[in-house]
Design an enzyme around this catalytic site. Structure first.
Site, PDB file in Angstrom:
ATOM      1  N   GLU A 160       1.080  -1.392   0.416  1.00 22.22           N
ATOM      2  CA  GLU A 160       0.334  -0.255   0.128  1.00 22.22           C
ATOM      3  C   GLU A 160       1.071   1.638  -0.042  1.00 22.22           C
ATOM      4  OE1 GLU A 160      -2.449   1.084  -0.673  1.00 22.22           O
ATOM      5  OE2 GLU A 160      -4.193   1.352   1.138  1.00 22.22           O
ATOM      6  N   THR A 171      -5.753   8.770  -4.146  1.00 25.24           N
ATOM      7  CA  THR A 171      -5.087   9.403  -2.465  1.00 25.24           C
ATOM      8  C   THR A 171      -4.454  10.013  -1.967  1.00 25.24           C
ATOM      9  OG1 THR A 171      -6.380   6.707  -2.324  1.00 25.24           O
ATOM     10  CG2 THR A 171      -5.393   7.877  -0.407  1.00 25.24           C
TER      11      THR A 171
HETATM   12  N1  HSE Z   1      -7.622   6.213   4.993  1.00 27.27           N
HETATM   13  C1  HSE Z   1      -7.329   6.734   3.681  1.00 27.27           C
HETATM   14  C2  HSE Z   1      -7.523   7.698   2.875  1.00 27.27           C
HETATM   15  C3  HSE Z   1      -7.451   5.821   3.208  1.00 27.27           C
HETATM   16  O1  HSE Z   1      -8.496   8.797   3.917  1.00 27.27           O
HETATM   17  O2  HSE Z   1      -6.605   8.604   3.173  1.00 27.27           O
HETATM   18  C4  HSE Z   1      -7.168   5.409   1.182  1.00 27.27           C
HETATM   19  O3  HSE Z   1      -6.475   5.309   0.820  1.00 27.27           O
END
Ligand code: HSE
Length: 313
Positions: free
Chosen positions: A132, A184
């Site tokens: 990831e 993201t």
């Molecule tokens: N927690 C992360 C975000 C999840 O909201 O940026 C996305 O990979």
């Protein structure tokens, strides 16, 4: 017996679950990615092919989430051989459904299976996080629920820092993914750097309420806590087309709550039955169709199983 080939499946996930930014995640049943790992005598990871990504993903094993996760498993196991991976993507990229995590989890699980499954799924979390991290950052709120299934609370990136929470039996999600990519990194860049104390208290209370609601199997309590996010959704809302309209339509059709799935743009509406979820799915589809925006809708319960090995030979 020495195995030569292993195949694993890993499903979509909903990170954050509204108020639990980077610390809560739940596992959906579908869609998901598959990774096939084949043993090779030389060390290291080779990506033979990626199918279903429209040519968008790198075959460089260091920069590909499945490749990086596979490499981390090989390093952990300390084996002298390597693997050739074939990746089958069945989920949209940059959609908030944990696409890179699903590939990372499936890659880690397939390689572990190829070498006789010495590590448990929980023990594969650090390797999947490495996958990831190659794509979107060091957070386990997708990979942990993806590997383990259910609803999880995450305070780090190792097996010991992941806590399984009760799975609400009646919960069904109607999901809509508008066809706009939200990387993201972009969604994270939209977040504030500093949080006022008042908001911090509000968010901490919301996560506490959400966990307590799960232990009571209280769907309404869960719904209210999910929507109590006063920091992340307001900061990212401009990246999520028609969020207000989708929430209003989902609730009018019977949904209890709607939140951004992960970093978006997928939105997930919590429903208390499959019948309600079917109505909500139609309502969500209508919001985007009426505005001329392509969108894909889905229905999913929470998967208790998470990622799984499909075959070994
Ligand atoms: N927690 C992360 C975000 C999840 O909201 O940026 C996305 O990979």
């Amino acid at each position: 017996m020495t195995l030569t080939r292993a195949e694993a499946f890993a499903p979509a996930t909903m990170a954050n679950v509204g108020c639990g930014f980077d610390i809560l995640g739940l596992c959906l049943e579908a869609p998901g990615d598959r990774v096939v790992a084949v043993r090779r005598p030389e060390q290291g990871v080779v990506i033979a092919a990626v199918h279903g990504d429209g040519g968008k993903l790198t075959r460089d094993p260091i920069k590909n989430s499945a490749g990086a996760a596979a490499k981390a498993v090989l390093d952990t196991l300390g084996v002298s051989e390597g693997v050739v991976l074939t990746i089958y993507k069945d989920m949209p990229l940059a959609s908030g459904l944990g696409s890179s995590s699903a590939s990372a989890a499936a890659g880690a699980l397939a390689v572990n299976a190829l070498f006789g499954s010495p590590l448990s799924k929980a023990e594969l979390i650090p390797a999947a996080v490495m996958g990831e991290a190659a794509v979107s950052g060091f957070h386990a709120d997708n990979v942990a629920p993806c590997l383990l299934g259910g609803v999880v609370l995450i305070s780090g990136t190792t097996a010991e820092t992941v806590q399984a929470l009760p799975v609400p039996e009646r919960a069904v999600f109607a999901l809509v993914t508008p066809h706009v990519a939200v990387p993201t990194a972009l969604a994270r860049a939209a977040l504030p750097k500093d949080i006022p104390m008042k908001q911090m208290i509000h968010m901490t209370a919301a996560v506490g309420r959400l966990v307590a609601a799960l232990y009571r199997d209280d769907l309404m309590g869960l719904a209210e806590a999910m929507e109590a996010d006063v920091i992340v959704e307001p900061a990212r809302k401009h990246l999520m087309p028609y969020l207000d309209e989708a929430r209003a339509a989902a609730k009018a059709a019977g949904a209890l709550a709607l939140c951004i799935s992960g970093a978006g743009p997928t939105l997930g509406a919590l429903c208390d039955s499959a019948e309600v979820a079917a109505r909500v799915e139609l309502a969500l589809a209508g919001v985007y169709a009426e505005r001329g925006m392509d969108a894909t809708t889905r229905i999913s319960r929470i998967s208790r199983d998470g990622a799984r090995v499909l075959s070994t030979e």
